[in-house]
Motif scaffolding. Structure first.
Motif, mmCIF file in Angstrom:
data_model
loop_
_atom_site.group_PDB
_atom_site.id
_atom_site.type_symbol
_atom_site.label_atom_id
_atom_site.label_comp_id
_atom_site.label_asym_id
_atom_site.label_seq_id
_atom_site.Cartn_x
_atom_site.Cartn_y
_atom_site.Cartn_z
ATOM 1 N N ILE A 15 3.795 4.016 -8.732
ATOM 2 C CA ILE A 15 3.848 3.845 -7.377
ATOM 3 C C ILE A 15 4.577 2.567 -7.137
ATOM 4 C CG2 ILE A 15 1.721 3.056 -5.877
ATOM 5 C CD1 ILE A 15 0.019 5.100 -7.565
ATOM 6 N N CYS A 16 4.513 1.411 -7.896
ATOM 7 C CA CYS A 16 5.015 0.208 -7.641
ATOM 8 C C CYS A 16 6.276 0.229 -7.556
ATOM 9 C CB CYS A 16 4.723 -0.856 -8.681
ATOM 10 S SG CYS A 16 5.232 -2.675 -8.649
ATOM 11 N N LEU A 17 7.133 1.008 -8.511
ATOM 12 C CA LEU A 17 8.510 1.194 -8.463
ATOM 13 C C LEU A 17 8.936 1.999 -7.009
ATOM 14 C CD1 LEU A 17 9.337 1.889 -11.951
ATOM 15 C CD2 LEU A 17 9.758 -0.389 -11.021
ATOM 16 N N GLU A 18 8.186 2.979 -6.626
ATOM 17 C CA GLU A 18 8.592 3.511 -5.349
ATOM 18 C C GLU A 18 8.681 2.704 -4.215
ATOM 19 O OE1 GLU A 18 6.992 7.220 -2.913
ATOM 20 O OE2 GLU A 18 5.627 6.508 -4.638
ATOM 21 N N ASN A 19 7.624 1.535 -4.286
ATOM 22 C CA ASN A 19 7.834 0.787 -3.109
ATOM 23 C C ASN A 19 7.298 -0.636 -3.460
ATOM 24 O OD1 ASN A 19 8.032 -0.506 -0.493
ATOM 25 N ND2 ASN A 19 6.643 0.568 0.268
ATOM 26 N N ARG A 20 8.327 -1.410 -3.721
ATOM 27 C CA ARG A 20 7.999 -2.677 -4.358
ATOM 28 C C ARG A 20 7.368 -3.939 -3.323
ATOM 29 N NH1 ARG A 20 10.798 -3.697 -9.471
ATOM 30 N NH2 ARG A 20 12.039 -2.147 -10.179
ATOM 31 N N LYS A 21 7.539 -3.377 -2.192
ATOM 32 C CA LYS A 21 6.818 -4.177 -1.161
ATOM 33 C C LYS A 21 5.330 -3.788 -0.666
ATOM 34 C CE LYS A 21 11.609 -4.788 0.749
ATOM 35 N NZ LYS A 21 12.541 -4.461 1.986
ATOM 36 N N SER A 22 4.798 -2.672 -1.411
ATOM 37 C CA SER A 22 3.511 -2.392 -1.145
ATOM 38 C C SER A 22 2.595 -3.603 -1.377
ATOM 39 C CB SER A 22 3.022 -1.378 -2.148
ATOM 40 O OG SER A 22 3.917 -0.191 -1.719
ATOM 41 N N THR A 23 1.497 -3.724 -0.766
ATOM 42 C CA THR A 23 0.346 -4.619 -1.025
ATOM 43 C C THR A 23 -0.350 -3.901 -2.121
ATOM 44 O OG1 THR A 23 -0.955 -3.837 0.620
ATOM 45 C CG2 THR A 23 0.454 -5.483 1.155
ATOM 46 N N THR A 24 -1.451 -4.943 -2.763
ATOM 47 C CA THR A 24 -2.201 -4.513 -3.762
ATOM 48 C C THR A 24 -3.234 -3.314 -3.154
ATOM 49 O OG1 THR A 24 -2.350 -6.703 -4.602
ATOM 50 C CG2 THR A 24 -4.188 -5.301 -5.143
ATOM 51 N N LYS A 25 -3.714 -3.615 -1.829
ATOM 52 C CA LYS A 25 -4.444 -2.487 -1.359
ATOM 53 C C LYS A 25 -3.768 -1.114 -0.917
ATOM 54 C CE LYS A 25 -7.713 -5.644 0.967
ATOM 55 N NZ LYS A 25 -8.941 -5.142 0.243
ATOM 56 N N GLN A 26 -2.249 -1.093 -0.608
ATOM 57 C CA GLN A 26 -1.916 -0.144 -0.486
ATOM 58 C C GLN A 26 -1.445 0.615 -1.827
ATOM 59 O OE1 GLN A 26 1.774 -1.854 1.351
ATOM 60 N NE2 GLN A 26 0.958 -1.261 3.301
ATOM 61 N N MET A 27 -1.257 -0.043 -2.909
ATOM 62 C CA MET A 27 -1.077 0.730 -4.141
ATOM 63 C C MET A 27 -2.416 1.139 -4.694
ATOM 64 S SD MET A 27 1.712 -1.614 -6.419
ATOM 65 C CE MET A 27 1.247 -3.220 -5.904
ATOM 66 N N LYS A 28 -3.364 0.531 -4.504
ATOM 67 C CA LYS A 28 -4.782 0.715 -5.024
ATOM 68 C C LYS A 28 -5.052 2.274 -4.195
ATOM 69 C CE LYS A 28 -9.537 -0.379 -4.370
ATOM 70 N NZ LYS A 28 -9.849 0.426 -3.161
ATOM 71 N N HIS A 29 -4.888 2.305 -2.883
ATOM 72 C CA HIS A 29 -5.231 3.467 -2.204
ATOM 73 C C HIS A 29 -4.280 4.757 -2.794
ATOM 74 C CE1 HIS A 29 -6.004 6.161 1.346
ATOM 75 N NE2 HIS A 29 -4.794 6.358 1.445
ATOM 76 N N LYS A 30 -3.083 4.548 -3.051
ATOM 77 C CA LYS A 30 -2.284 5.619 -3.601
ATOM 78 C C LYS A 30 -2.609 5.901 -4.974
ATOM 79 C CE LYS A 30 2.350 5.665 -1.326
ATOM 80 N NZ LYS A 30 3.459 6.118 -1.522
ATOM 81 N N TRP A 31 -3.172 5.133 -5.660
ATOM 82 C CA TRP A 31 -3.578 5.180 -7.240
ATOM 83 C C TRP A 31 -4.761 5.769 -7.054
ATOM 84 C CZ3 TRP A 31 -4.821 0.924 -11.143
ATOM 85 C CH2 TRP A 31 -4.531 1.480 -12.467
ATOM 86 N N GLU A 32 -5.803 5.617 -6.168
ATOM 87 C CA GLU A 32 -7.021 6.412 -6.047
ATOM 88 C C GLU A 32 -6.701 7.848 -5.545
ATOM 89 O OE1 GLU A 32 -10.081 3.002 -4.919
ATOM 90 O OE2 GLU A 32 -9.149 4.011 -3.380
ATOM 91 N N GLU A 33 -5.723 7.955 -4.868
ATOM 92 C CA GLU A 33 -5.538 9.527 -4.422
ATOM 93 C C GLU A 33 -5.025 10.342 -5.640
ATOM 94 O OE1 GLU A 33 -2.432 9.138 -1.451
ATOM 95 O OE2 GLU A 33 -3.559 9.018 0.026
ATOM 96 N N ALA A 34 -4.592 9.340 -6.658
ATOM 97 C CA ALA A 34 -3.822 10.219 -7.921
ATOM 98 C C ALA A 34 -5.140 10.540 -8.948
ATOM 99 C CB ALA A 34 -2.704 9.451 -8.585
ATOM 100 N N GLY A 35 -6.242 9.856 -8.371
ATOM 101 C CA GLY A 35 -7.451 10.049 -9.161
ATOM 102 C C GLY A 35 -8.084 8.902 -10.095
ATOM 103 N N ALA A 36 -7.544 7.662 -9.721
ATOM 104 C CA ALA A 36 -8.078 6.473 -10.354
ATOM 105 C C ALA A 36 -9.158 5.970 -9.548
ATOM 106 C CB ALA A 36 -7.119 5.434 -10.449
ATOM 107 N N ASN A 37 -10.040 5.234 -10.232
ATOM 108 C CA ASN A 37 -11.203 4.777 -9.326
ATOM 109 C C ASN A 37 -11.273 2.989 -9.936
ATOM 110 O OD1 ASN A 37 -13.617 4.179 -8.479
ATOM 111 N ND2 ASN A 37 -15.096 4.982 -9.913
ATOM 112 N N VAL A 38 -10.488 2.293 -9.298
ATOM 113 C CA VAL A 38 -10.239 0.920 -9.378
ATOM 114 C C VAL A 38 -10.604 0.126 -8.157
ATOM 115 C CG1 VAL A 38 -8.461 1.690 -11.194
ATOM 116 C CG2 VAL A 38 -7.840 1.332 -8.817
ATOM 117 N N CYS A 39 -10.408 -1.271 -8.576
ATOM 118 C CA CYS A 39 -10.663 -2.282 -7.473
ATOM 119 C C CYS A 39 -9.309 -3.017 -7.432
ATOM 120 C CB CYS A 39 -11.904 -3.258 -7.779
ATOM 121 S SG CYS A 39 -11.518 -4.189 -9.197
ATOM 122 N N ASP A 40 -9.323 -3.849 -6.235
ATOM 123 C CA ASP A 40 -7.923 -4.524 -6.106
ATOM 124 C C ASP A 40 -7.427 -5.328 -7.341
ATOM 125 O OD1 ASP A 40 -7.948 -3.415 -3.709
ATOM 126 O OD2 ASP A 40 -8.286 -5.245 -2.502
#
Length: 295
Positions: free
Chosen positions: A50-75
């Motif tokens: 997710i990070c390598l796909e868009n290195r300009k993503s914010t922590t919240k944007q990456m968290k949202h995408k990661w949660e869509e993939a099944g992770a349950n995490v905080c910032d």
């Protein structure tokens, strides 16, 4: 002599150590108890992708995408995992030189009103008994006549400018870019690569606008939401409004003429001075932690 409890516990401990040594070739230290790790190795690999796909993503944007993939995490978990992977968050363009900023063409819209620009007030000659006489007071207009304009600039000077006679939607914006941005790029930069800057207005970020810029191979500058406004064209608008005010337009037709004349009177050296200030602008806003600066 019967073995004591202490001796039995010692023998048991030695036996466990010997068993571990035979199994692992070393004495393995027991794992510490504590909160279990919230993510698996597979999930960590997902975050890396997710990070390598868009290195300009914010922590919240990456968290949202990661949660869509099944992770349950905080910032904080996102930041911790990225740090473990060796990623560091660097302020984009912080190290840019003036030469880097010279490759950027800045754009924006602004509204100019008749009478706007007289922020310093007007001095009049009057006696103390005349301060409320009509001839000594500045008249105000509740709903002054105004015009919306779009313009662009770079370190090479002003580009094209146009009066916008309708509300700006995606299609209107594409027409503006096609008719005025493209000629400005060709005039100022020729075939050299440039970076185009505009803000995050919804019409600017429409899919059709992105497609238009992509078809013409124009690279857009990322402009984070809620970020300090460091666009040097804001300084140019202030100067333009002062120049228009001095021409004292009294109707929309006069205002349009005054705007166009003033735009063409802005010299390239002024634009260059604004671009030269960009490294200092960034340093100042970083020092102020995003707060107000002299710029």
């Amino acid at each position: 002599m019967a073995p004591t409890r202490e001796m039995s516990l010692l023998e048991e401990a030695v036996s466990k150590i010997w068993t571990k040594y035979k199994q692992h070739g070393m004495v393995v230290k027991a794992k510490r108890t504590g909160r279990p790790r919230k993510t698996s190795k597979r999930q960590d690999k997902q975050l890396k992708a997710i990070c390598l796909e868009n290195r300009k993503s914010t922590t919240k944007q990456m968290k949202h995408k990661w949660e869509e993939a099944g992770a349950n995490v905080c910032d904080q978990t996102v930041r911790n995992r990225l740090k473990e992977m060796g990623f560091q968050y660097r302020k984009e363009r912080q190290s840019w030189t003036v030469d880097d900023w010279m490759k950027v063409i800045f754009s924006d819209e602004s509204r100019i009103c008749i009478g706007q620009g007289d922020d310093a007030g007007t001095f009049v000659w009057c006696r103390s008994s005349e301060i409320y006489e009509e001839a000594c007071l500045k008249k105000t207009t509740k709903f002054p006549q105004s015009l919306m304009i779009w313009g662009c600039m770079s370190g090479k000077g002003t580009g094209e400018m146009t009066v916008v006679n309708s509300s700006i939607n995606a299609q209107v914006y594409i027409d503006i870019l096609d008719s005025f941005l493209i000629p400005s790029i060709e005039q100022m930069f020729g075939d050299n690569e440039i970076i185009f800057q505009d803000d995050n207005a919804s019409c600017h970020r429409a899919k059709t606008v992105k497609a238009f810029l992509g078809e013409r191979h124009i690279q857009s500058m990322s402009w984070p939401a809620n970020s300090p406004d460091l666009n040097p064209i804001e300084n140019l608008w202030w100067k333009l409004k002062k120049m228009v005010h001095k021409k004292a337009p009294t109707c929309k037709a006069d205002l349009a003429t005054a705007i166009k004349e003033s735009w063409h009177q802005i010299d390239a050296e002024y634009c260059l001075s604004l671009i030269k200030s960009m490294p200092q602008r960034l340093k100042a806003v970083i020092k102020a932690k995003g707060g107000a600066t002299k710029y």
